[in-house]
Motif scaffolding. Structure first.
Motif, PDB file in Angstrom:
ATOM      1  N   ALA A 107       0.834  -1.204   0.000  1.00 51.61           N
ATOM      2  CA  ALA A 107       0.000   0.000   0.000  1.00 51.61           C
ATOM      3  C   ALA A 107       0.865   1.248   0.000  1.00 51.61           C
ATOM      4  O   ALA A 107       0.600   2.209  -0.742  1.00 51.61           O
ATOM      5  N   THR A 111       0.940   4.154  -2.959  1.00 56.77           N
ATOM      6  CA  THR A 111       0.614   5.544  -2.662  1.00 56.77           C
ATOM      7  C   THR A 111       1.776   6.475  -2.971  1.00 56.77           C
ATOM      8  O   THR A 111       1.591   7.552  -3.548  1.00 56.77           O
ATOM      9  N   ARG A 114       2.001   7.040  -6.597  1.00 56.42           N
ATOM     10  CA  ARG A 114       0.778   7.590  -7.203  1.00 56.42           C
ATOM     11  C   ARG A 114       0.138   6.580  -8.154  1.00 56.42           C
ATOM     12  O   ARG A 114      -0.282   6.898  -9.261  1.00 56.42           O
ATOM     13  N   SER A 155      -2.596   4.840   2.858  1.00 61.18           N
ATOM     14  CA  SER A 155      -3.681   4.758   1.876  1.00 61.18           C
ATOM     15  C   SER A 155      -4.184   6.161   1.553  1.00 61.18           C
ATOM     16  O   SER A 155      -4.228   7.033   2.428  1.00 61.18           O
ATOM     17  N   ARG A 156      -4.602   6.349   0.317  1.00 58.52           N
ATOM     18  CA  ARG A 156      -5.217   7.614  -0.074  1.00 58.52           C
ATOM     19  C   ARG A 156      -6.693   7.640   0.280  1.00 58.52           C
ATOM     20  O   ARG A 156      -7.318   8.690   0.310  1.00 58.52           O
ATOM     21  N   GLU A 183      -5.154  12.416  -6.951  1.00 57.42           N
ATOM     22  CA  GLU A 183      -5.284  11.864  -5.603  1.00 57.42           C
ATOM     23  C   GLU A 183      -4.925  10.398  -5.503  1.00 57.42           C
ATOM     24  O   GLU A 183      -4.844   9.843  -4.407  1.00 57.42           O
ATOM     25  N   THR A 184      -4.725   9.735  -6.601  1.00 56.83           N
ATOM     26  CA  THR A 184      -4.707   8.274  -6.610  1.00 56.83           C
ATOM     27  C   THR A 184      -3.566   7.676  -5.793  1.00 56.83           C
ATOM     28  O   THR A 184      -2.548   8.311  -5.521  1.00 56.83           O
ATOM     29  N   GLY A 185      -3.760   6.431  -5.431  1.00 57.40           N
ATOM     30  CA  GLY A 185      -2.827   5.652  -4.628  1.00 57.40           C
ATOM     31  C   GLY A 185      -3.570   4.424  -4.151  1.00 57.40           C
ATOM     32  O   GLY A 185      -4.486   3.943  -4.830  1.00 57.40           O
ATOM     33  N   ALA A 186      -3.210   3.908  -3.001  1.00 56.19           N
ATOM     34  CA  ALA A 186      -3.921   2.749  -2.454  1.00 56.19           C
ATOM     35  C   ALA A 186      -5.251   3.191  -1.857  1.00 56.19           C
ATOM     36  O   ALA A 186      -5.321   4.170  -1.128  1.00 56.19           O
TER      37      ALA A 186
END
Length: 625
Positions: A107, A111, A114, A155-156, A183-186
């Motif tokens: 994770a 994150t 990205r 985590s996002r 905003e993306t990530g886990a």
């Protein structure tokens, strides 16, 4: 309103199978499949739901992949999503306890880089009727805390589904973050095992096909005008191309801009491949693992134009490589958080859109011809150095020669994977990229063990490409299990296993900071010294790879290695090519610095000397205010 009675696990599986992304009119499934390892937390809930969905005959049922390690399945999902430009990813489900917390490292990696991944760690009973259950963390301060709270900082998006009806906003919220490039990530949905199996009457519209548009944000016109003014006023501008150039599909716009203006380009690890290696404007890698050409230009630059980069310490050489006392920054990034770095003029926009509009604003302007000639001269000198290192003359098999042989063996669309050790630095400097997706080095988290799992994900995302995984013995020993998954799925990887009997990169770093390579060699404990400095361990990693089901080829010279690569490339099964290299063989020298603090006081002469060197280098470090 029509409703459908399903368990929460069944509802989530159906929901995930109906999610799509769209960019530039092209649609694809957001979730192309699901990795999972089942235990008492998910086997009766989400696992049962996956089985039922696959047996239902639904054409959109999620394919299931059996992983061998929970951390590795997240790495594989990251490799997949990165290869798909973050428009499609995989789901990862685990049991509670150790299965769940094994995914925390993955994770963090997702994150930091990205990259979107959806994680479904099972959780303890929401009803608490059977507590404490097997593998439950009991926190005397609160019954609401579980081991899965470790996912929150990495985590996002994080939510815990304590009631079935909570799944609707949680699932929609997770997908919103996954499909937002800024905003993306886990995204993590902690899923208590009793809730997974609980039935609920779901609104039918929850399962309707939903298309999430990944929009291209255009730059504010007034901000763009200021950026154009700064570029036109500059004498020695340089572009730093980051991963955002590739994820945005902006490589064509970047090439058009630099051909129009003559501005040279240095690339971060994630941005390598933004230009072909032989493009006249290409300086190659920039920063602590940069080329002499890129870093010479960076040192002189009066304007740095960052495009899709997050300016890691390696990209900036710990804020020392952009040395011009009057240097300014213009940053183009979908994320305001990254665009604001280096006190830059923020152009918060999609890379492709911003570069296109910049090109229009810079019509008729070009850097001085003498600057173009200097870039060409520095680049040519660097490429001659690469030729010498790739040739690998002599009896010793050097890592640089191994990389050169792999580079020669790869076609234009083949992919090379790496993540940790000394290879990322050598690859960043030396690799000659021919395609935006050819170079896949995970260097946001630089996670040992990413390589083989990440390669599996890349191959699942791009089955038409040959995938070459480069892995050192240190990373191999940490995580090689997904060889079994590749074999089981009939996924062909070519894995180059470089044996140098220890943590070679940290050994070099240890030496540079005065720690004498302590704890970096794989050796027997010496009864005379009490240290791990005895004979080499009789470890046979090639035999281990064969035991996992891979075909294995051994090479003891660079000529044998080249032949083995050709054999492996012609095979249709996962093949490991084992080669031993000399950790002392000279690699490409770095012309930049990386800030690793050295002990301020010591009884060791080696440490005192390293501290003196550190204090000298530290003087060039700066804050860009």
């Amino acid at each position: 309103m029509e409703s459908i009675r399903l368990t929460a696990g069944q509802a989530l599986v159906r929901f995930l199978s109906r999610q799509w992304t769209e960019r530039d009119g092209v649609e694809q499934r957001l979730f192309a499949g699901c990795f999972g390892i089942f235990g008492h937390g998910n086997v009766a809930g989400f696992g049962q739901a996956l089985l039922e969905h696959q047996l239902s005959g639904d054409s959109e049922a999620l394919p299931y992949y059996l992983a061998r390690n929970e951390q590795a399945m997240v790495h594989a999902s990251v490799g997949f999503a990165r290869m798909r430009d973050r428009l499609s990813t995989l789901v990862c489900t685990s049991s509670i306890g150790p299965g769940a917390t094994n995914m925390v490292t993955g994770a963090a990696l997702a994150t930091i880089n990205r990259i979107p991944v959806l994680l479904l760690p099972s959780d303890t009973f929401a009803t608490r009727v059977a507590n404490p259950v097997l593998q439950e963390l009991e926190d005397p301060r609160s019954y609401d805390v579980t081991a899965n709270d470790a996912f929150r900082p990495v985590s996002r998006f994080f939510d815990r589904i304590n009631r079935p009806e909570q799944l609707i906003p949680a699932a929609l919220g997770a997908v919103r973050v996954l499909t937002d490039p800024a905003e993306t990530g886990a995204a993590t949905l902690a899923f208590p095992q009793d809730v997974q199996a609980e039935a609920y009457d779901w609104p039918a519209e929850f399962f309707e096909r939903r298309v999430w548009t990944v929009a291209r944000a255009r730059p504010d016109s007034s901000v763009l005008s200021r950026a154009v003014e700064k570029i036109r006023a500059s004498k020695r501008p340089v572009i730093v191309a980051g991963g955002g150039v590739i994820y945005s599909g902006a490589t064509g716009e970047l090439a058009a801009l630099v051909e129009q203006t003559g501005i040279p380009v240095g690339e971060s690890q994630a941005g390598k491949g933004s230009l072909r290696w032989d493009h006249p404007a290409s300086l190659g890698a920039i920063g602590a693992t940069g080329t002499s050409a890129a870093n010479a230009i960076a040192n002189e630059a009066d304007l740095v134009i960052g495009v899709g980069t997050r300016y890691s310490d390696f990209t900036t050489a710990s804020n020392s490589v952009f040395a011009n006392e009057n240097v300014e920054f213009v940053n183009i990034n979908v994320s305001g958080f990254d665009a604001a770095k280096q006190s830059a003029l923020m152009v918060t926009a999609d890379a492709r859109e911003a570069l296109s509009e910049l090109r229009g604003g810079l019509a008729g302007w070009r850097v001085d011809p003498a600057y173009v000639h200097r870039v060409a001269d520095l680049s040519a000198r660097w490429q001659r150095s690469v030729d010498d290192l790739y040739a690998g003359a002599g009896e010793v098999v050097s890592q640089a020669a191994v990389l050169g042989a792999v580079n020669d063996a790869t076609g234009d669309r083949d992919v090379v994977i790496n993540a940790a050790g000394s290879m990322p630095g050598d690859l960043h400097k030396l690799w000659r990229t021919t395609d935006p997706k050819q170079y896949h080095v995970e260097y946001g988290y630089s996670c040992m063990g990413y390589e083989i799992a990440g390669g599996l994900g890349v191959k699942l995302a791009a089955p038409d490409r040959e995938v070459f995984v480069l892995v050192g013995d240190g990373s191999y020993l940490m995580m090689s299990q997904e060889i079994v998954t590749a074999v089981a799925e009939g996924v062909k990887l070519t894995i180059v296993l470089v044996q140098n009997h220890g943590f070679a990169s940290i050994g070099s770093l240890s030496e540079s900071v005065g720690s004498q390579r302590f704890g970096t060699n794989y050796r027997y404990r010496n009864p005379e010294t009490g240290m791990l400095d005895g004979d080499r361990l009789p470890v046979d990693l090639a035999a281990n790879a064969a035991s996992l089901g891979a075909q294995v080829l051994r090479a003891s010279s660079i000529e044998e290695f080249r032949k083995a690569l050709e054999t492996a490339k012609a095979c249709d099964v996962t093949t490991v090519v084992h080669v031993e290299t000399d950790p002392g063989a000279a690699g490409p020298e770095s012309t930049a610095w990386w800030d690793v603090p050295v002990a301020e006081t010591s009884t060791l002469d080696s440490t005192r000397q390293a501290r003196a060197n550190y204090e000298k280098e530290k003087r060039v470090q700066r804050r860009y205010l």
